[in-house]
Design an enzyme around this catalytic site. Structure first.
Site, PDB file in Angstrom:
ATOM      1  N   GLY A  46       4.384-137.047 -36.674  1.00  0.00           N
ATOM      2  CA  GLY A  46       5.152-136.195 -37.566  1.00  0.00           C
ATOM      3  C   GLY A  46       4.381-134.931 -37.855  1.00  0.00           C
ATOM      4  CD  GLN A  51       1.169-131.473 -41.284  1.00  0.00           C
ATOM      5  OE1 GLN A  51       2.265-131.960 -41.047  1.00  0.00           O
ATOM      6  NE2 GLN A  51       0.026-132.091 -41.007  1.00  0.00           N
ATOM      7  CB  CYS A  90      -2.872-136.230 -42.659  1.00  0.00           C
ATOM      8  SG  CYS A  90      -1.973-134.701 -42.918  1.00  0.00           S
ATOM      9  CG  LEU A  91      -1.238-134.196 -36.971  1.00  0.00           C
ATOM     10  CD1 LEU A  91      -0.057-133.451 -36.364  1.00  0.00           C
ATOM     11  CD2 LEU A  91      -2.136-134.767 -35.887  1.00  0.00           C
ATOM     12  CG  HIS A 132       2.508-138.457 -44.030  1.00  0.00           C
ATOM     13  ND1 HIS A 132       1.293-139.028 -44.338  1.00  0.00           N
ATOM     14  CD2 HIS A 132       2.232-137.250 -43.480  1.00  0.00           C
ATOM     15  CE1 HIS A 132       0.326-138.187 -43.977  1.00  0.00           C
ATOM     16  NE2 HIS A 132       0.867-137.102 -43.458  1.00  0.00           N
ATOM     17  CD  GLU A 133       4.963-135.309 -41.316  1.00  0.00           C
ATOM     18  OE1 GLU A 133       4.710-134.138 -41.657  1.00  0.00           O
ATOM     19  OE2 GLU A 133       4.101-136.062 -40.829  1.00  0.00           O
ATOM     20  CG  HIS A 136       2.656-132.604 -45.105  1.00  0.00           C
ATOM     21  ND1 HIS A 136       1.417-132.094 -45.389  1.00  0.00           N
ATOM     22  CD2 HIS A 136       2.456-133.609 -44.224  1.00  0.00           C
ATOM     23  CE1 HIS A 136       0.496-132.767 -44.726  1.00  0.00           C
ATOM     24  NE2 HIS A 136       1.094-133.699 -44.008  1.00  0.00           N
TER      25      HIS A 136
END
Length: 165
Positions: A46, A51, A90-91, A132-133, A136
């Site tokens: 995701g 991000q 997480c990225l 999670h997204e 963000h």
């Protein structure tokens, strides 16, 4: 399509509430395509627009199980049930993994590329990735929800167990 640079913590954009999308145009199409390519390149499941430095309510989840990616524009959680604890990463926070509690089942509504609304129900890992997204988009990072930090060596053990099952 282009692979964009992933913004990492402590960049302030990651803690900002994103603006709703109002223009469903070519610029949005390019952003969605770039998000998808960037997520694949980073081996993620995701990614959200902040991000890559864009403060808009746009995110993608793709579990890679032969399903189409879930594109979420202006998503809203309309219902949740149950709870589960699982490991997340997480990225935008490379190298950090932790156990996070989230609802097991969710219902959301969101918009497509063309602005039309849809509803979606998800459970377990898919629900976790979607939430999670969406976090963000609200300026919430998973590290604020960690119950227990997980050492990366624990992840390797989990992966080895899955391969032998």
């Amino acid at each position: 399509m282009a692979i964009r640079q992933i913004v990492v913590k402590p960049a302030t954009i990651l803690e900002e509430v994103c603006k709703p999308v109002t223009a469903f145009d070519e610029e949005l199409t390019v952003l969605l395509d770039d998000l998808y390519e960037t997520m694949l390149d980073a081996d993620g499941v995701g990614i959200a627009a902040p991000q890559v430095g864009v403060p808009l309510r746009v995110a993608i989840v793709d579990l890679g199980e032969g399903e189409d990616p879930i594109e979420m524009i202006n998503p809203e959680v309309t219902g949740t049930e149950g709870e589960s604890v699982d490991i997340e990463g997480c990225l935008s926070i490379p190298g950090l993994y932790g156990e996070v509690e989230r609802p097991y089942f969710i219902r959301i509504k969101a918009q497509e590329r063309d602005g039309s609304w849809y509803e979606l129900e998800a459970e377990d890992y898919e629900a976790r990735a979607i939430l999670h997204e969406i976090d963000h988009l609200d300026g919430i990072l998973f590290d604020s929800k960690i119950l227990r930090i997980v050492d990366p060596s624990e992840l390797e053990v989990d992966e080895e167990q899955e391969e032998t099952e």
